[in-house]
Design an enzyme around this catalytic site. Structure first.
Site: not given
Length: 330
Positions: A145, A190, A142, A258, A205
Protein backbone atom coordinates in the site's frame (compact mmCIF):
# COMPACT_ATOMS: atom_id res chain seq x y z
CA UNK A 1 -21.23 -0.05 32.79
CA UNK A 2 -23.57 -3.04 32.84
CA UNK A 3 -24.82 -2.19 29.35
CA UNK A 4 -21.25 -2.05 28.01
CA UNK A 5 -20.49 -5.45 29.52
CA UNK A 6 -23.61 -6.86 27.90
CA UNK A 7 -22.51 -5.46 24.52
CA UNK A 8 -19.03 -6.96 24.92
CA UNK A 9 -20.60 -10.33 25.73
CA UNK A 10 -22.78 -10.20 22.64
CA UNK A 11 -19.87 -9.22 20.41
CA UNK A 12 -17.14 -11.48 21.77
CA UNK A 13 -18.85 -14.34 23.59
CA UNK A 14 -21.93 -15.30 21.57
CA UNK A 15 -23.14 -18.87 21.95
CA UNK A 16 -22.19 -21.49 19.38
CA UNK A 17 -25.08 -23.34 17.75
CA UNK A 18 -25.05 -27.04 16.89
CA UNK A 19 -25.23 -26.08 13.20
CA UNK A 20 -22.08 -23.98 13.51
CA UNK A 21 -20.25 -26.80 15.29
CA UNK A 22 -21.26 -29.23 12.56
CA UNK A 23 -20.17 -26.93 9.73
CA UNK A 24 -16.94 -26.05 11.55
CA UNK A 25 -16.03 -29.71 11.76
CA UNK A 26 -16.91 -30.30 8.11
CA UNK A 27 -14.86 -27.38 6.76
CA UNK A 28 -12.11 -27.35 9.39
CA UNK A 29 -12.84 -24.03 11.15
CA UNK A 30 -12.92 -22.70 14.68
CA UNK A 31 -16.62 -22.86 15.52
CA UNK A 32 -16.93 -19.21 16.63
CA UNK A 33 -15.97 -18.06 13.09
CA UNK A 34 -18.67 -20.20 11.50
CA UNK A 35 -21.25 -19.03 14.05
CA UNK A 36 -20.44 -15.45 13.09
CA UNK A 37 -20.89 -16.32 9.40
CA UNK A 38 -24.33 -17.74 10.22
CA UNK A 39 -25.35 -14.69 12.22
CA UNK A 40 -24.20 -12.26 9.51
CA UNK A 41 -25.06 -14.13 6.33
CA UNK A 42 -27.70 -16.70 7.27
CA UNK A 43 -28.16 -18.96 4.23
CA UNK A 44 -25.16 -17.43 2.44
CA UNK A 45 -22.79 -18.82 5.08
CA UNK A 46 -22.44 -22.05 3.08
CA UNK A 47 -21.61 -20.01 -0.03
CA UNK A 48 -18.81 -18.29 1.88
CA UNK A 49 -17.46 -21.55 3.26
CA UNK A 50 -17.43 -23.02 -0.24
CA UNK A 51 -15.82 -19.92 -1.75
CA UNK A 52 -13.05 -20.08 0.83
CA UNK A 53 -12.17 -23.54 -0.47
CA UNK A 54 -11.18 -22.00 -3.83
CA UNK A 55 -7.58 -20.68 -3.76
CA UNK A 56 -7.01 -16.99 -4.47
CA UNK A 57 -5.73 -16.35 -7.99
CA UNK A 58 -2.41 -14.55 -8.28
CA UNK A 59 -2.87 -10.88 -9.05
CA UNK A 60 -0.42 -8.07 -9.76
CA UNK A 61 -0.45 -4.28 -9.80
CA UNK A 62 1.27 -2.69 -12.78
CA UNK A 63 3.62 0.10 -11.68
CA UNK A 64 2.95 2.76 -14.30
CA UNK A 65 5.44 5.05 -12.57
CA UNK A 66 8.14 3.03 -14.39
CA UNK A 67 6.34 1.41 -17.34
CA UNK A 68 3.15 1.80 -19.34
CA UNK A 69 0.74 -0.99 -18.46
CA UNK A 70 0.14 -1.94 -22.09
CA UNK A 71 3.90 -2.39 -22.47
CA UNK A 72 4.04 -4.60 -19.36
CA UNK A 73 1.17 -6.68 -20.76
CA UNK A 74 3.10 -7.25 -23.99
CA UNK A 75 6.27 -8.23 -22.14
CA UNK A 76 4.50 -10.77 -19.95
CA UNK A 77 2.47 -12.25 -22.81
CA UNK A 78 5.66 -12.62 -24.86
CA UNK A 79 7.17 -14.58 -21.97
CA UNK A 80 4.24 -17.02 -22.04
CA UNK A 81 2.05 -15.50 -19.34
CA UNK A 82 -1.70 -15.51 -19.76
CA UNK A 83 -3.15 -12.49 -17.98
CA UNK A 84 -6.50 -10.77 -17.63
CA UNK A 85 -7.29 -7.16 -16.72
CA UNK A 86 -9.27 -6.77 -13.49
CA UNK A 87 -12.06 -4.38 -14.48
CA UNK A 88 -12.49 -2.59 -11.15
CA UNK A 89 -8.75 -2.00 -10.56
CA UNK A 90 -7.02 0.54 -12.85
CA UNK A 91 -3.63 -1.20 -12.63
CA UNK A 92 -4.71 -4.72 -11.61
CA UNK A 93 -4.21 -7.97 -13.55
CA UNK A 94 -5.04 -11.56 -12.79
CA UNK A 95 -2.44 -14.17 -13.72
CA UNK A 96 -4.37 -16.95 -15.45
CA UNK A 97 -1.27 -19.06 -16.09
CA UNK A 98 2.48 -18.52 -16.00
CA UNK A 99 5.52 -20.44 -17.25
CA UNK A 100 7.39 -19.79 -13.99
CA UNK A 101 7.10 -17.91 -10.71
CA UNK A 102 5.50 -14.48 -11.03
CA UNK A 103 8.09 -13.03 -8.63
CA UNK A 104 11.04 -14.33 -10.65
CA UNK A 105 10.79 -12.28 -13.85
CA UNK A 106 13.12 -9.54 -15.03
CA UNK A 107 10.10 -7.21 -15.02
CA UNK A 108 9.40 -7.93 -11.36
CA UNK A 109 13.02 -7.30 -10.38
CA UNK A 110 12.92 -4.02 -12.34
CA UNK A 111 9.97 -2.90 -10.23
CA UNK A 112 7.41 -2.94 -13.04
CA UNK A 113 4.81 -4.71 -10.92
CA UNK A 114 3.92 -5.74 -7.40
CA UNK A 115 2.21 -8.96 -6.30
CA UNK A 116 -0.93 -7.75 -4.51
CA UNK A 117 -4.39 -9.12 -3.81
CA UNK A 118 -7.39 -7.28 -5.32
CA UNK A 119 -9.05 -6.16 -2.08
CA UNK A 120 -5.74 -4.79 -0.87
CA UNK A 121 -5.37 -2.74 -4.06
CA UNK A 122 -8.92 -1.44 -3.78
CA UNK A 123 -8.22 0.02 -0.32
CA UNK A 124 -5.73 2.56 -1.70
CA UNK A 125 -7.86 3.45 -4.73
CA UNK A 126 -10.70 4.26 -2.34
CA UNK A 127 -8.30 6.22 -0.13
CA UNK A 128 -7.46 8.33 -3.22
CA UNK A 129 -4.13 9.78 -2.00
CA UNK A 130 -3.44 13.36 -3.09
CA UNK A 131 -0.22 14.79 -4.48
CA UNK A 132 1.79 17.19 -2.29
CA UNK A 133 0.17 15.86 0.88
CA UNK A 134 1.62 14.54 4.12
CA UNK A 135 0.56 10.91 4.46
CA UNK A 136 1.20 8.33 7.18
CA UNK A 137 0.95 4.59 6.46
CA UNK A 138 0.71 3.23 10.00
CA UNK A 139 1.38 -0.47 9.27
CA UNK A 140 3.28 -0.56 6.02
CA UNK A 141 5.40 -3.69 5.54
CA UNK A 142 5.93 -5.34 3.13
CA UNK A 143 5.09 -2.19 1.17
CA UNK A 144 2.11 -2.95 -1.06
CA UNK A 145 0.00 0.00 0.00
CA UNK A 146 2.91 2.39 0.58
CA UNK A 147 4.17 1.72 -2.95
CA UNK A 148 0.65 2.18 -4.30
CA UNK A 149 0.30 5.54 -2.53
CA UNK A 150 3.59 6.63 -4.10
CA UNK A 151 2.53 5.32 -7.50
CA UNK A 152 -0.84 7.10 -7.49
CA UNK A 153 0.79 10.40 -6.44
CA UNK A 154 3.64 9.99 -8.97
CA UNK A 155 6.14 10.00 -6.07
CA UNK A 156 5.06 13.55 -5.32
CA UNK A 157 4.10 13.24 -1.67
CA UNK A 158 5.56 13.21 1.84
CA UNK A 159 5.03 9.63 3.00
CA UNK A 160 5.95 8.22 6.40
CA UNK A 161 5.87 4.41 6.30
CA UNK A 162 5.72 2.92 9.80
CA UNK A 163 6.69 -0.62 10.73
CA UNK A 164 7.17 -2.15 14.15
CA UNK A 165 9.14 -5.29 13.25
CA UNK A 166 12.76 -4.91 12.20
CA UNK A 167 12.74 -8.10 10.10
CA UNK A 168 9.86 -6.72 7.97
CA UNK A 169 11.51 -3.37 7.32
CA UNK A 170 13.99 -5.00 4.95
CA UNK A 171 11.21 -6.12 2.58
CA UNK A 172 9.46 -2.75 2.90
CA UNK A 173 12.58 -0.81 1.94
CA UNK A 174 13.46 -3.28 -0.81
CA UNK A 175 10.03 -3.01 -2.44
CA UNK A 176 9.91 0.79 -2.34
CA UNK A 177 13.40 1.03 -3.81
CA UNK A 178 12.75 -1.67 -6.42
CA UNK A 179 9.72 0.21 -7.69
CA UNK A 180 11.64 3.46 -8.15
CA UNK A 181 10.23 5.64 -5.36
CA UNK A 182 12.06 8.13 -3.17
CA UNK A 183 9.47 10.38 -1.48
CA UNK A 184 9.24 8.45 1.77
CA UNK A 185 10.89 7.81 5.09
CA UNK A 186 10.60 4.58 7.11
CA UNK A 187 10.14 4.63 10.87
CA UNK A 188 10.73 1.53 12.99
CA UNK A 189 8.29 2.10 15.86
CA UNK A 190 5.04 0.95 17.40
CA UNK A 191 2.57 3.25 15.60
CA UNK A 192 0.77 3.85 18.90
CA UNK A 193 3.88 5.72 20.09
CA UNK A 194 4.19 8.09 17.13
CA UNK A 195 4.39 11.80 17.94
CA UNK A 196 3.57 13.09 14.45
CA UNK A 197 0.87 15.73 13.96
CA UNK A 198 -1.24 17.37 11.26
CA UNK A 199 -1.14 14.66 8.62
CA UNK A 200 -3.34 15.31 5.61
CA UNK A 201 -4.18 11.62 5.14
CA UNK A 202 -3.56 8.45 7.14
CA UNK A 203 -3.85 4.84 6.07
CA UNK A 204 -4.33 2.24 8.78
CA UNK A 205 -4.39 -1.18 7.16
CA UNK A 206 -4.62 -2.64 10.59
CA UNK A 207 -2.98 -5.77 11.97
CA UNK A 208 -5.80 -8.30 12.04
CA UNK A 209 -6.80 -11.91 12.54
CA UNK A 210 -6.33 -12.46 8.81
CA UNK A 211 -9.71 -14.19 8.54
CA UNK A 212 -10.11 -12.45 5.20
CA UNK A 213 -7.32 -14.42 3.54
CA UNK A 214 -8.50 -17.97 4.26
CA UNK A 215 -8.54 -18.61 0.49
CA UNK A 216 -4.83 -17.77 0.45
CA UNK A 217 -3.88 -19.28 3.79
CA UNK A 218 -6.27 -22.05 4.97
CA UNK A 219 -4.45 -22.18 8.32
CA UNK A 220 -6.38 -19.03 9.22
CA UNK A 221 -9.46 -21.18 9.73
CA UNK A 222 -8.09 -22.14 13.13
CA UNK A 223 -5.01 -19.99 13.70
CA UNK A 224 -6.58 -17.65 16.25
CA UNK A 225 -8.17 -18.83 19.48
CA UNK A 226 -11.35 -16.99 20.32
CA UNK A 227 -9.66 -15.24 23.23
CA UNK A 228 -7.40 -13.40 20.75
CA UNK A 229 -10.27 -11.49 19.17
CA UNK A 230 -10.63 -9.02 22.02
CA UNK A 231 -6.85 -8.38 22.03
CA UNK A 232 -6.83 -7.74 18.28
CA UNK A 233 -9.87 -5.47 18.58
CA UNK A 234 -8.21 -3.41 21.32
CA UNK A 235 -5.00 -3.03 19.28
CA UNK A 236 -7.02 -1.81 16.28
CA UNK A 237 -9.02 0.57 18.48
CA UNK A 238 -5.82 2.01 19.99
CA UNK A 239 -4.19 2.45 16.58
CA UNK A 240 -7.23 4.21 15.17
CA UNK A 241 -7.40 6.50 18.19
CA UNK A 242 -3.75 7.41 17.54
CA UNK A 243 -4.61 8.12 13.89
CA UNK A 244 -7.30 10.57 15.01
CA UNK A 245 -4.79 12.35 17.21
CA UNK A 246 -2.29 12.66 14.33
CA UNK A 247 -4.64 13.79 11.55
CA UNK A 248 -5.33 17.47 11.00
CA UNK A 249 -8.89 18.86 11.11
CA UNK A 250 -10.68 17.97 7.85
CA UNK A 251 -7.99 15.33 7.21
CA UNK A 252 -8.96 11.83 6.09
CA UNK A 253 -8.25 8.43 7.64
CA UNK A 254 -8.74 5.19 5.73
CA UNK A 255 -9.18 2.24 8.07
CA UNK A 256 -9.04 -1.30 6.68
CA UNK A 257 -8.92 -4.80 8.13
CA UNK A 258 -8.44 -7.96 6.09
CA UNK A 259 -11.14 -9.74 8.03
CA UNK A 260 -14.77 -10.81 7.95
CA UNK A 261 -15.06 -10.24 11.71
CA UNK A 262 -17.44 -7.64 13.15
CA UNK A 263 -15.00 -7.33 16.06
CA UNK A 264 -12.35 -5.92 13.69
CA UNK A 265 -14.60 -3.70 11.59
CA UNK A 266 -17.99 -2.36 12.59
CA UNK A 267 -17.41 -2.61 16.34
CA UNK A 268 -14.08 -0.75 16.14
CA UNK A 269 -15.70 2.09 14.17
CA UNK A 270 -18.78 2.17 16.42
CA UNK A 271 -16.58 2.79 19.45
CA UNK A 272 -14.48 5.37 17.60
CA UNK A 273 -17.56 7.39 16.60
CA UNK A 274 -18.35 7.91 20.28
CA UNK A 275 -15.35 10.28 20.46
CA UNK A 276 -17.40 12.69 18.32
CA UNK A 277 -14.21 13.80 16.54
CA UNK A 278 -14.73 12.05 13.23
CA UNK A 279 -17.49 11.35 10.75
CA UNK A 280 -17.73 8.63 8.10
CA UNK A 281 -17.28 9.59 4.46
CA UNK A 282 -19.76 8.13 2.02
CA UNK A 283 -17.45 6.28 -0.38
CA UNK A 284 -18.31 4.98 -3.82
CA UNK A 285 -16.76 1.59 -4.51
CA UNK A 286 -17.05 -0.33 -7.80
CA UNK A 287 -17.57 -3.53 -5.79
CA UNK A 288 -18.60 -4.35 -2.24
CA UNK A 289 -21.64 -3.71 -0.11
CA UNK A 290 -22.68 -1.76 2.95
CA UNK A 291 -21.20 -2.74 6.30
CA UNK A 292 -23.49 -4.06 9.05
CA UNK A 293 -25.31 -1.82 11.52
CA UNK A 294 -26.46 -4.67 13.79
CA UNK A 295 -24.97 -7.87 15.13
CA UNK A 296 -26.41 -10.33 17.64
CA UNK A 297 -28.81 -7.74 19.07
CA UNK A 298 -26.20 -4.96 19.26
CA UNK A 299 -27.17 -1.89 17.23
CA UNK A 300 -24.27 0.10 15.75
CA UNK A 301 -24.19 3.72 14.64
CA UNK A 302 -26.27 4.09 11.45
CA UNK A 303 -23.40 5.92 9.74
CA UNK A 304 -21.45 2.65 9.62
CA UNK A 305 -23.58 1.54 6.66
CA UNK A 306 -21.33 3.84 4.61
CA UNK A 307 -18.34 1.61 5.34
CA UNK A 308 -17.67 -1.20 2.86
CA UNK A 309 -17.41 -4.96 3.10
CA UNK A 310 -15.87 -7.29 0.52
CA UNK A 311 -16.78 -10.99 0.53
CA UNK A 312 -15.01 -13.88 -1.25
CA UNK A 313 -18.29 -15.50 -2.33
CA UNK A 314 -19.76 -12.27 -3.70
CA UNK A 315 -16.84 -10.26 -5.00
CA UNK A 316 -14.11 -12.83 -5.64
CA UNK A 317 -11.70 -10.97 -3.37
CA UNK A 318 -10.35 -11.45 0.12
CA UNK A 319 -12.69 -10.65 2.99
CA UNK A 320 -12.20 -6.96 3.81
CA UNK A 321 -13.64 -4.13 5.87
CA UNK A 322 -12.90 -0.61 4.58
CA UNK A 323 -14.01 2.69 6.12
CA UNK A 324 -13.03 6.28 5.37
CA UNK A 325 -13.22 8.83 8.19
CA UNK A 326 -12.92 12.60 8.22
CA UNK A 327 -11.83 14.56 11.28
CA UNK A 328 -14.24 17.28 12.33
CA UNK A 329 -13.18 20.90 12.71
CA UNK A 330 -12.26 21.84 16.27
Amino acid sequence: MGRNLDIEERIFNYEISSEAKKLAEKYGYSDYIVERYLKLLDNEAIDLLEANEIPMPQTIRCNDFLIRCDELEKRLVNKGFKIKKIPFLPHGYEIISSPYKVGATHEYLMGYYYLQDPGSMLVVYLMNPKKNSFIIDMASAPGGKSSQILQLTKDNVKLVSVELKKDRIKSLRSNLQRMGFSSYIILEIDARKLSLKDADMILLDSPSSGEGIIRKDPKRKKSRPRSDMKKIHMLQFQLLNKAIDMIKPEGEITYAACSTAIEEGEYVIDKILRRNEVDILNTYSPIGEHAFIEFNGVKFDDRIKNCIRLWPHKHGTEGFFICRLKKNQN
